[in-house]
Design an enzyme around this catalytic site. Structure first.
Site, PDB file in Angstrom:
ATOM      1  N   HIS A 285       0.823  -1.204   0.000  1.00 41.41           N
ATOM      2  CA  HIS A 285       0.000   0.000   0.000  1.00 41.41           C
ATOM      3  C   HIS A 285       0.856   1.253   0.000  1.00 41.41           C
ATOM      4  CE1 HIS A 285       0.867   0.794   4.264  1.00 41.41           C
ATOM      5  NE2 HIS A 285       0.704  -0.512   4.465  1.00 41.41           N
TER       6      HIS A 285
ATOM      7  N   CYS B   2       3.084  -4.838   6.713  1.00 49.63           N
ATOM      8  CA  CYS B   2       2.820  -4.542   5.305  1.00 49.63           C
ATOM      9  C   CYS B   2       4.054  -3.974   4.609  1.00 49.63           C
ATOM     10  CB  CYS B   2       1.682  -3.536   5.183  1.00 49.63           C
ATOM     11  SG  CYS B   2       0.088  -4.179   5.717  1.00 49.63           S
TER      12      CYS B   2
END
Length: 181
Positions: free
Chosen positions: A141, A157
């Site tokens: 992301h 992440c």
């Protein structure tokens, strides 16, 4: 070439096709990437649906289109610690523009003061775009905090600059194969 630019041996090796794949490197401690160029062949059987390779040591994400006409390398943020780092094969299962963010149960346990949800917008930790992976809670992301790129700074992440995730978002498809090493 601009005045003052010096081509170091590492830059020259990267331009010539990269460093040897079997060369061991010390962990990077600052937000400077220990860049290591990769080719896709040692990691994927084919480029069917495209391929994403995330090198957590050099803090880079490599993307190859299925027909090899597009190759990109992006600087990334990576997980804060080994216990938060997941490695292995997964794939893109969903693409979300303007994602909302909710901390995982383990994040909330470590940081009870965090909000339960952050809607899409400039303060959203997932940035402008997110590629959801087949692993629960793991994403590639964007980030609203550009200081994180090049650092061990995430809760699991892989983060990219918002302009880089926007480009990758357009290139990657649902089904793109992903490998984290």
């Amino acid at each position: 070439m601009t005045a003052g630019f010096v081509a170091t041996p590492a830059i020259l090796r990267a331009q010539d096709g990269g460093l040897p794949l079997d060369e061991e490197e010390a962990p990077v401690k600052r937000n400077v990437s220990g860049f290591r160029a990769h080719t896709w062949q040692p990691y994927f059987d084919s480029l069917r649906n495209g391929a994403i390779l995330v090198d957590t040591k050099s803090r880079t994400l490599h993307y190859w289109s299925d027909d090899e006409t597009i190759v990109r390398v992006y600087p990334t943020s990576v997980p804060l610690s080994e216990e938060l780092t997941r490695r292995g094969r997964t794939s893109v299962t969903q693409k979300v523009e303007g994602p909302g963010w909710a901390p995982t149960p383990s994040m909330k346990k470590r940081n009870p003061e965090w909000p339960d949800y952050v809607p899409p917008g400039p303060d959203n930790p997932l940035g402008t775009h997110a590629l959801y992976l087949s692993w629960k809670y793991y994403r590639i992301h964007g980030t609203h905090d550009t200081r994180k790129i090049g650092r061990q700074s995430s809760n699991g992440c892989i983060g990219l600059y918002n302009e880089d995730i926007a480009e990758l978002f357009e290139l990657a498809k649902v089904g793109t194969q992903v490998l984290l090493i």
